[in-house]
Structure formats: structure tokens, C-alpha cells
Design a protein around this motif. Structure first.
Motif, mmCIF file in Angstrom:
data_model
loop_
_atom_site.group_PDB
_atom_site.id
_atom_site.type_symbol
_atom_site.label_atom_id
_atom_site.label_comp_id
_atom_site.label_asym_id
_atom_site.label_seq_id
_atom_site.Cartn_x
_atom_site.Cartn_y
_atom_site.Cartn_z
ATOM 1 N N GLU A 1 0.838 -1.212 0.000
ATOM 2 C CA GLU A 1 0.000 0.000 0.000
ATOM 3 C C GLU A 1 0.861 1.245 0.000
ATOM 4 N N SER A 2 2.082 1.122 0.555
ATOM 5 C CA SER A 2 2.898 2.331 0.638
ATOM 6 C C SER A 2 3.861 2.478 -0.542
ATOM 7 N N VAL A 3 4.423 1.382 -1.082
ATOM 8 C CA VAL A 3 5.406 1.578 -2.172
ATOM 9 C C VAL A 3 4.935 1.095 -3.554
ATOM 10 N N HIS A 4 3.898 0.295 -3.630
ATOM 11 C CA HIS A 4 3.312 -0.180 -4.901
ATOM 12 C C HIS A 4 4.351 -0.760 -5.859
ATOM 13 N N VAL A 5 5.058 -1.803 -5.425
ATOM 14 C CA VAL A 5 6.052 -2.383 -6.332
ATOM 15 C C VAL A 5 5.681 -3.803 -6.763
ATOM 16 N N GLY A 6 4.472 -4.244 -6.409
ATOM 17 C CA GLY A 6 4.014 -5.541 -6.905
ATOM 18 C C GLY A 6 4.362 -6.719 -6.023
ATOM 19 N N TYR A 7 4.471 -6.528 -4.709
ATOM 20 C CA TYR A 7 4.616 -7.687 -3.816
ATOM 21 C C TYR A 7 3.336 -8.533 -3.931
ATOM 22 N N PRO A 8 3.433 -9.878 -3.926
ATOM 23 C CA PRO A 8 2.249 -10.732 -4.115
ATOM 24 C C PRO A 8 1.374 -10.764 -2.858
ATOM 25 N N LEU A 9 0.223 -10.133 -2.919
ATOM 26 C CA LEU A 9 -0.576 -9.930 -1.710
ATOM 27 C C LEU A 9 -1.256 -11.196 -1.196
ATOM 28 N N THR B 1 16.564 -0.348 -11.079
ATOM 29 C CA THR B 1 15.320 0.246 -10.555
ATOM 30 C C THR B 1 14.492 -0.826 -9.862
ATOM 31 N N GLU B 2 14.363 -2.003 -10.517
ATOM 32 C CA GLU B 2 13.559 -3.069 -9.894
ATOM 33 C C GLU B 2 14.175 -3.505 -8.565
ATOM 34 N N ARG B 3 15.499 -3.568 -8.539
ATOM 35 C CA ARG B 3 16.192 -3.965 -7.314
ATOM 36 C C ARG B 3 15.940 -2.919 -6.213
ATOM 37 N N ALA B 4 16.070 -1.664 -6.618
ATOM 38 C CA ALA B 4 15.857 -0.584 -5.632
ATOM 39 C C ALA B 4 14.433 -0.636 -5.094
ATOM 40 N N GLU B 5 13.471 -1.006 -5.962
ATOM 41 C CA GLU B 5 12.073 -1.062 -5.521
ATOM 42 C C GLU B 5 11.872 -2.167 -4.476
ATOM 43 N N LEU B 6 12.487 -3.336 -4.755
ATOM 44 C CA LEU B 6 12.358 -4.437 -3.791
ATOM 45 C C LEU B 6 12.909 -4.012 -2.426
ATOM 46 N N TRP B 7 14.046 -3.310 -2.465
ATOM 47 C CA TRP B 7 14.663 -2.882 -1.211
ATOM 48 C C TRP B 7 13.899 -1.746 -0.555
ATOM 49 N N ALA B 8 13.297 -0.884 -1.370
ATOM 50 C CA ALA B 8 12.506 0.213 -0.786
ATOM 51 C C ALA B 8 11.387 -0.390 0.053
ATOM 52 N N GLY B 9 10.789 -1.463 -0.459
ATOM 53 C CA GLY B 9 9.724 -2.141 0.276
ATOM 54 C C GLY B 9 10.239 -2.696 1.589
ATOM 55 N N ARG B 10 11.360 -3.409 1.534
ATOM 56 C CA ARG B 10 11.896 -4.029 2.752
ATOM 57 C C ARG B 10 12.321 -2.961 3.770
#
Ligand SMILES: Cc1cc2nc3c(=O)[nH]c(=O)nc-3n(C[C@H](O)[C@H](O)[C@H](O)COP(=O)(O)OP(=O)(O)OC[C@H]3O[C@@H](n4cnc5c(N)ncnc54)[C@H](O)[C@@H]3O)c2cc1C
Length: 463
Positions: A261-269, A312-321
Motif C-alpha cells: 500500500e505504501s510503495v506499490h512495487v508488486g509484492y504478491p498480496l 530500478t527493480e532492485r531498488a524497488e524491492l529494497w525500498a519495500g523491505r
């Protein structure tokens, strides 16, 4: 506190702008990222070791407590001035003094923000490895105080493995160096003693840190699981195969939903858990290692493994974590972060027990943690304004630490003891362990003024 005379003396040393004692200032420095609160009498903001030394000398003569403070992001009450006194805030001592590439060291002041150093080093192809998820705000002095860890500490080790030496102001204002740039030192390992001492032995005013070359290649994967057991079993299977990834992080469904909900990077809900697995090192052989990891994931019923295809995709995964602790604040007004460590083979069993604790106390618990190290961070969600709920949260937190200790683990992986876990030290330390630690404390702090009430419980409170 004999405050007026002392405050006036501090103003002489620092100037009036850097001595704070209004009600508002005292309230602002009365909290950190834990649930505890208590106000200091005065806050000082020195800019040099000489100023720190003069402040400490005056405080020692007046027998007033001193609490060192970086950014106040510690999660165990380490910067709460429970006995009032002076808070020394290091925001002005934030200089990177030297980058010594041939010797692979940097010398910094304690108020340097962790990520500022890391970003600067990366431009020169080097890394300071310990990377607490709070690195955007945490300071290197605070990292030293807590012996901080982070996702990359699985492969590279925690803060203590990267501190070579430090300049320290002792109880009476005198200044020593614990060690320099050399890799080995004779005598007592004072540096080792100071790292993780939570400001209870002295104030660190300069730190020499080890740096390493940035890895040639990095590969980041997101492995998606239907059960927490399968994710947990994958973690120990990867290490058992002899592969030590740079990171092995786990996030459960509750946390993933908040993060998404906060970063919208496609984590499997709809998944029960995900692992973020990162390999780093030489490009040569990395494909083989990632294939091996995928094979292990499949053996443990992974639903899907996604490979980050770009920076960018890597940064997104880490932004989520890295944004996970912040993101869960969307779910309830408050949360308590537990921090326990267990042997990694015990992860599935212990995670199930943690969820049972949540059910028992009727409190939602999310999990986001350094799975490779077996370092759990159950986040117990609640509403701080509800006194009854608050009591249940503390009981649930204690029970989780009891589970970790019973599984052969310990009560802190990286967030320290502070004041929050004083009682729980009895789960891992004997009375003689404690008595010996009090001797050490006494040698560094004969008048009991360094961050009193933290890390080591008073003898009478131990059963
Ligand atoms: C969202 C979030 C994510 C986090 N993620 C992680 C994580 O992944 N890994 C992790 O390990 N921690 C994590 N933490 C906890 C926290 O960020 C770390 O403990 C961090 O190292 C604290 O740094 P700080 O500058 O805020 O220190 P502070 O909280 O200000 O101080 C921490 C301790 O160090 C002492 N201290 C500070 N400066 C000095 C000094 N100059 N000399 C002597 N003692 C000193 C203080 O007295 C205190 O006991 C997280 C916290 C938050 C809020």
C-alpha cells in the motif's frame, strides 16, 4: 540537577544556541523509537572532542547523568534519560574526516548519517557494509552504540566487525584511543567492549571504520511462498548448501500488504511470505549460484522466483523491505518491535509459536526480518492510548523473547537491551554473568553517570 549553574557553564563552552532547556526542547529529547519516555534536564550540541571533554568533566564533578544521542532511532529506550541529566546530541559532529583508500579505512565523527557515508563511498567504488534499515537517519555513533546489523550483515558481519578503533571521552573528561588503523592490537580489546555498550561506558567522538571494495555484480531475487514453513526451510537449506548470500530477508503477508500500500512495487498480496535473496561478488559464477538457489527454492515448494531485471527493480524491492517498519504504521497507531535471534533451523517452529502468541493476546503480529541470521522482528500492532492493550503488548513481547531463548537463541539480534529488555536479561545471563558485567561498568563509570538504568539491571531487580 544543579541545573542553572551547569547550564550557564555549558553555555560558556558552546554558546547559548547549542544548549537547550526549554519545556519544548526537553519534551522533544524525551523519546526515541521505543515506547519509553522521560525528559532530560538539558540538551547540549557540541562540535568538537574538546567541548565534549569539558562537558563531561563538569558533569562528573556535579555527579549528573549523561546520555549520548545520535538520531534517537534505537528501539529499546537506549536514549531515554530515565534519571534526567544531560543529553549530548551529536548532530553537529557529523564530519567524515578521512577516507583512506590504501588502508581501506574511514575516520568519522559519531554524528555522520550511515547512508551519507555509504553514498559517498559508493561513488569511489567502496562500501561500508553494515546497513541497518534505518540507515537514512541513523548515525554511525548510534550504530556503534547498538552494534547494529542490517540485511547485508549475514555475509559481512555486524558493526563490531567493521570498527577498528575509536576516540573515547572517559568518565572524568579524559580522552583515549582504543586502537588505530592496524588490523590487530595487543592488550585488552577496548574497541570490542565499547561496540554495543549502548553509551554506558563512555562517549565515542571519532570512529575508524573498515571499508571494502564494492562488489562487481549483484543479483536480487524475490521468492514467493504459500507457507511460512517453506520460506523458513529454504533459508536454512541455502546456507546448508554452502552458499552465503549477501542477504536473506523474510516478510510475511501482513507486512507485505502494508508495504505494498505504501510503495506499490508488486509484492504478491496473496502469498504467505516472501524472501528477498541477494547475491553479490564476482560476476563470474554468479549465474550458477543463482540457479542453485532457484533449485533449492523449488525443492521447498516456492510458487515463483522473480529476478530483478534492472537497478530500478532492485531498488524497488529494497525500498519495500527498508520501508517496512514505517509502512506497518498504516495498520495500527503503534507497534512494538521485538528483536530475538534463534538458530536459523528453528525459524519455522519459532515463527509459528510467535503467531500463537498473537492469537493468545488478541494482537496482530507481522514479521519482517533478517532470516539468514535467524534474527526475528515480530511487530506487535496495538494502540498506545489503550492502557489495557499496552499491558498485553508487553506480556506478548516478553513471551516471544522467552520462546527465542528456549529455542537456543537470544533476546537481541541488533536492537540492544536499553530499558525495554532489562527484565528479560535474566533469560540469558546468570547472576554471576551480571555481577561481572557490573564490575566492568564500574571500571568505566565509577560514579554511575553514563546512561544510567540501561543494559544492566540493578541487582535487586534480578530474581
Ligand atoms: C524504521 C527503523 C528500522 C531499523 N532497522 C534496523 C536494522 O535493520 N538494524 C539495526 O540494527 N537496527 C535497526 N533499527 C534501530 C536503530 O536504527 C539502530 O539501533 C541505530 O543504530 C541507532 O542509531 P541512532 O543514531 O538513532 O542512535 P541512537 O538511538 O541515538 O543511540 C543508540 C545508542 O547508542 C548510544 N550512542 C549514540 N551515540 C553515541 C556516541 N557517540 N558514543 C557512545 N554511545 C552513543 C546511545 O546512548 C544509545 O544507547 C531500526 C530503527 C527504525 C526506527
Amino acid at each position: 540537577m544543579k541545573s542553572k549553574a551547569l547550564t550557564a557553564a555549558f553555555e560558556k563552552i558552546l554558546g547559548t544556541d547549542y544548549v537547550l532547556s526549554s519545556e519544548m526542547d526537553r519534551a522533544l529529547y524525551g523519546y526515541d523509537a521505543s515506547l519509553e519516555r522521560a525528559k532530560p534536564d538539558v540538551v547540549v550540541l557540541p562540535e568538537s572532542v574538546d567541548q565534549v571533554s569539558r562537558i563531561v568533566k563538569l558533569a562528573y564533578e556535579a555527579k549528573v547523568p549523561i546520555v549520548a544521542r545520535g538520531s534517537g532511532t534505537n528501539l529499546s529506550g537506549g536514549t531515554i534519560p530515565v534519571k534526567g541529566g544531560i543529553v549530548v546530541h551529536f548532530s553537529r559532529m557529523n564530519r567524515i574526516l578521512e577516507i583512506d583508500i590504501p588502508n581501506r579505512t574511514v575516520t568519522v565523527e559519531p554524528g555522520v548519517i550511515t547512508l551519507d557515508l555509504q553514498s559517498l563511498l559508493l561513488k569511489r567504488g567502496f562500501v561500508y557494509a553494515p546497513d541497518p534499515a534505518s540507515q537514512k537517519v541513523s548515525t554511525l555513533g548510534g550504530n556503534l552504540g547498538e552494534n547494529s546489523g542490517g540485511p547485508h550483515c549475514l555475509k559481512y558481519g555486524v558493526t563490531t566487525n567493521h570498527v577498528l578503533g575509536a576516540e573515547v571521552v572517559l568518565f572524568d573528561g579524559s580522552v583515549i584511543w582504543t586502537a588505530g588503523k592496524s588490523q590487530d592490537n595487543p592488550g585488552y580489546d577496548l574497541t570490542g567492549l565499547l561496540v554495543g555498550s549502548e553509551g554506558t561506558l563512555g562517549i565515542v567522538t571519532k570512529i575508524i571504520l573498515r571499508i571494502i571494495r564494492a562488489p562487481e555484480a549483484v543479483k536480487t531475487m524475490l521468492a514467493v511462498y504459500e507457507t511460512i514453513e517453506d520460506a523458513g526451510n529454504t533459508v536454512s537449506a541455502i546456507i546448508a548448501e554452502g552458499i552465503v548470500p549477501a542477504t536473506l530477508e523474510m516478510m510475511d503477508n501482513l507486512v507485505m500488504k502494508a508495504v505494498e500500500e505504501s510503495v506499490h512495487v508488486g509484492y504478491p498480496l496473496d502469498a504467505a511470505a516472501v524472501l528477498i535473496i541477494e547475491l553479490d561478488g564476482m560476476a563470474d559464477g554468479m549465474d550458477r549460484q543463482s540457479e542453485k538457489i532457484m533449485e533449492i527454492c523449488k525443492r521447498h515448494n516456492v510458487r515463483e522466483v522473480r529476478l530483478a531485471k534492472s537497478d530500478t527493480e532492485r531498488a524497488e524491492l529494497w525500498a519495500g523491505r527498508k520501508g517496512a517498519f514505517g509502512a506497518v504504521a498504516r495498520l495500527r497507531p503503534s507497534y512494538l518491535v521485538c528483536d530475538g535471534t534463534v538458530p536459523r533451523t528453528k525459524l519455522p517452529e519459532v515463527l509459528n509459536k510467535v503467531l500463537e502468541v498473537g492469537k493468545k493476546y488478541k494482537l496482530p503480529i507481522g514479521n519482517v526480518f533478517h532470516a539468514g541470521d535467524g534474527n526475528l522482528h515480530p511487530l506487535i500492532l496495538f494502540d498506545e492510548r489503550n492502557a489495557e492493550e499496552r499491558k498485553r503488548v508487553h506480556k506478548a513481547g516478553t513471551e516471544i523473547l522467552e520462546i527465542c531463548a528456549a529455542a537456543g537463541g537470544t533476546i537481541s539480534g541488533e536492537h540492544g537491551i536499553g530499558i525495554e529488555k532489562l527484565k528479560e536479561t535474566a533469560l540469558i545471563f546468570s547472576k554471576s554473568d551480571m555481577a561481572f558485567m557490573r564490575h566492568i561498568k564500574k571500571a568505566f563509570d565509577p560514579a554511575g553517570l553514563w546512561n544510567p538504568g540501561k543494559l544492566i539491571p540493578e541487582p535487586e531487580t534480578m530474581q
